[in-house]
Design a protein around this motif. Structure first.
Motif, mmCIF file in Angstrom:
data_model
loop_
_atom_site.group_PDB
_atom_site.id
_atom_site.type_symbol
_atom_site.label_atom_id
_atom_site.label_comp_id
_atom_site.label_asym_id
_atom_site.label_seq_id
_atom_site.Cartn_x
_atom_site.Cartn_y
_atom_site.Cartn_z
ATOM 1 N N ASP A 5 -46.199 -45.518 81.892
ATOM 2 C CA ASP A 5 -47.335 -45.208 81.018
ATOM 3 C C ASP A 5 -47.114 -43.881 80.299
ATOM 4 N N ILE A 6 -46.615 -42.890 81.040
ATOM 5 C CA ILE A 6 -46.384 -41.566 80.455
ATOM 6 C C ILE A 6 -45.278 -41.632 79.405
ATOM 7 N N ALA A 7 -44.205 -42.348 79.725
ATOM 8 C CA ALA A 7 -43.089 -42.468 78.775
ATOM 9 C C ALA A 7 -43.532 -43.154 77.496
ATOM 10 N N ASN A 8 -44.408 -44.149 77.614
ATOM 11 C CA ASN A 8 -44.874 -44.889 76.442
ATOM 12 C C ASN A 8 -45.626 -44.000 75.464
ATOM 13 N N ILE A 9 -46.484 -43.124 75.989
ATOM 14 C CA ILE A 9 -47.242 -42.271 75.084
ATOM 15 C C ILE A 9 -46.406 -41.083 74.603
ATOM 16 N N ARG A 10 -45.522 -40.581 75.469
ATOM 17 C CA ARG A 10 -44.699 -39.434 75.070
ATOM 18 C C ARG A 10 -43.799 -39.773 73.883
ATOM 19 N N LYS A 11 -43.213 -40.957 73.893
ATOM 20 C CA LYS A 11 -42.274 -41.302 72.828
ATOM 21 C C LYS A 11 -42.961 -41.513 71.478
ATOM 22 N N GLN A 12 -44.301 -41.605 71.489
ATOM 23 C CA GLN A 12 -45.031 -41.778 70.227
ATOM 24 C C GLN A 12 -45.244 -40.457 69.496
ATOM 25 N N PHE A 13 -45.002 -39.333 70.169
ATOM 26 C CA PHE A 13 -45.236 -38.042 69.529
ATOM 27 C C PHE A 13 -44.096 -37.692 68.574
ATOM 28 N N LYS A 14 -44.191 -38.275 67.398
ATOM 29 C CA LYS A 14 -43.252 -38.000 66.316
ATOM 30 C C LYS A 14 -43.999 -38.115 65.001
ATOM 31 N N ASP A 205 -52.869 -49.420 82.939
ATOM 32 C CA ASP A 205 -52.966 -50.831 82.509
ATOM 33 C C ASP A 205 -53.585 -50.946 81.119
ATOM 34 N N ASN A 206 -53.142 -50.078 80.216
ATOM 35 C CA ASN A 206 -53.568 -50.092 78.808
ATOM 36 C C ASN A 206 -55.048 -49.756 78.612
ATOM 37 N N ALA A 207 -55.670 -49.195 79.627
ATOM 38 C CA ALA A 207 -57.082 -48.824 79.525
ATOM 39 C C ALA A 207 -57.257 -47.359 79.896
ATOM 40 N N ALA A 208 -58.259 -46.725 79.292
ATOM 41 C CA ALA A 208 -58.536 -45.322 79.559
ATOM 42 C C ALA A 208 -59.219 -45.160 80.910
ATOM 43 N N ASP A 209 -58.810 -44.139 81.631
ATOM 44 C CA ASP A 209 -59.397 -43.815 82.931
ATOM 45 C C ASP A 209 -59.977 -42.406 82.845
ATOM 46 N N VAL A 210 -61.273 -42.311 82.561
ATOM 47 C CA VAL A 210 -61.906 -41.007 82.334
ATOM 48 C C VAL A 210 -62.195 -40.254 83.629
ATOM 49 N N ASN A 211 -61.906 -40.875 84.765
ATOM 50 C CA ASN A 211 -62.114 -40.200 86.045
ATOM 51 C C ASN A 211 -60.891 -39.389 86.478
#
Length: 396
Positions: A5-14, A205-211
């Motif tokens: 999950d972390i890798a998926n969002i990190r690679k979008q920072f361009k 799982d593609n959903a936000a977890d605000v907790n």
């Protein structure tokens, strides 16, 4: 969040990525002497110059870099906290007004400065944006593109960066043909090594977890507990290193300080098996009952439930504590088991530990390693010696 999950969002920072939209950036400059806000500035991220965007994107990727439980930590917010940071962040996430969003971020800045003196001027950067992840197509014959349907989630990311004095340099002026001393008084913001930060919310799982919030430490294993507890209002956490130390101490309480390599290798194998069996699920955790099973299966003698439960109470003062299995064993692909002797230190891969023995021979202590081929040292092949065979003959 898991590492995927972390890798998926990190690679979008361009820059110019249609799967990541950063709406606004908000920078706050803090003076070290007074811990006061010296300056604050916000703007739409798209209005920054391309070079500035690149610098910030690299900085944000640094916040999301590192291994879980080493540099990155998924923290759970504490309940029943006054002026809760979870509520502040959630309100900021839902706000459509820039001034309102900034006001929420400044509330967090106030927490960062409360009873805290920094050794240098710092810059706190907040961004809010939207992260999109394409849904997988159900079959190859589907006509719509995978990007026509996406998971979209809003987020807030914070990065804290220290400043440093500019370098004193001597320049040569080609026009005037003379050497000049370069006088620069403006501090440099070090975006290459953020000292702390976080991502809210976490994504599972593609959903936000605000907790939960993803906290980023400045350096491996060096957590800022003031930031975790007072700024984020999150629960305490253990690093992978802490878990490993706790596990080792528990095993010592149960099995004693001495253990042979075969039994230790069996312990690691048992834990690897647990990890493999739960590969598709959440990271497996071991409570005192699981540790008892591992030690029993590994051949540790005189193991019982009461002994292991008491060890948990003694070492960590919590018999209900659960150890993350992946934290307490060396990585299978790395040579991370350290064999320390007075003569030399060796690194052995976990799967090869069973080939190492400590033996007594003619009144001396030796470290014996079973080999499948001759050893190479500095390009030279070692000649096998018959020391052990001769000793055996003498004994006979």
């Amino acid at each position: 969040m898991n590492k995927k999950d972390i890798a998926n969002i990190r690679k979008q920072f361009k820059v110019n990525n249609d799967l990541l939209k950063i709406h606004e950036i908000f920078n706050v400059y803090i003076m070290k002497e007074s811990s006061d806000i010296y300056h604050q500035q916000s703007s739409p991220f798209d209005l920054l110059e391309e070079e500035q965007k690149e610098l910030f994107m690299e900085n944000f990727k640094k916040i999301l870099s590192g291994q879980l439980d080493e540099k990155l930590f998924e923290l759970k917010f504490r309940r029943d906290v006054d002026n809760s940071s979870q509520l502040i962040l959630h309100q900021g996430l839902l706000s459509n007004d820039t001034d309102e969003w900034k006001a929420h971020m400044l509330q967090l800045v106030e927490k960062m400065l409360k009873e805290k003196q920094y050794e240098m001027d710092i810059v706190i950067t907040f961004i809010r944006g939207e992260y999109m992840k394409p849904m997988k197509r159900r079959n190859d014959e589907a006509e719509e593109s995978e990007r026509d349907s996406v998971y979209a989630n809003s987020f807030i990311l914070c990065s804290m960066n220290k400043t440093q004095d500019p370098k004193k340099e001597l320049l040569f002026d080609y026009v005037e043909k003379e050497f000049k001393y370069n006088i620069v008084v403006d501090p440099i913001i070090n975006l290459k090594a953020p000292i702390s930060g976080f991502l809210f919310p976490c994504f599972t799982d593609n959903a936000a977890d605000v907790n939960h919030v993803l906290y980023s430490a400045g350096k491996k294993y060096e957590l800022n507990y003031h930031f975790i507890e007072e700024v984020l209002n999150a629960e305490e956490t253990m690093t992978a290193e802490d878990d490993k130390i706790v596990f080792e101490e528990i095993v010592k309480h149960v099995a004693g300080d001495q253990i042979n390599t075969s039994t230790l290798s069996n312990v690691y194998d048992e834990i690897y098996r647990v990890i493999e069996e739960n590969e598709e699920e959440e990271i497996p955790k071991l409570d005192y009952k699981d540790v008892e099973k591992v030690l029993r299966s590994s051949g540790v003698e005189e193991v019982n439930t009461e002994k292991v439960e008491t060890a948990f109470k003694t070492v960590i003062d919590d018999e209900s504590y659960e150890l993350k299995a992946s934290n307490i064993v060396p990585k299978p692909t790395s040579k991370s088991i350290k064999v320390k002797t007075k003569v030399a230190d060796l690194s052995i891969s976990p799967q090869e530990l069973r080939h190492v023995r400590q033996v007594h021979l003619n009144g001396k202590l030796f470290l014996m390693i079973e080999l499948e081929e001759n050893t190479m040292i500095e390009g030279f092949e070692m000649i096998p010696e018959a020391l052990f065979q001769k000793a055996k003959d003498v004994d006979d």
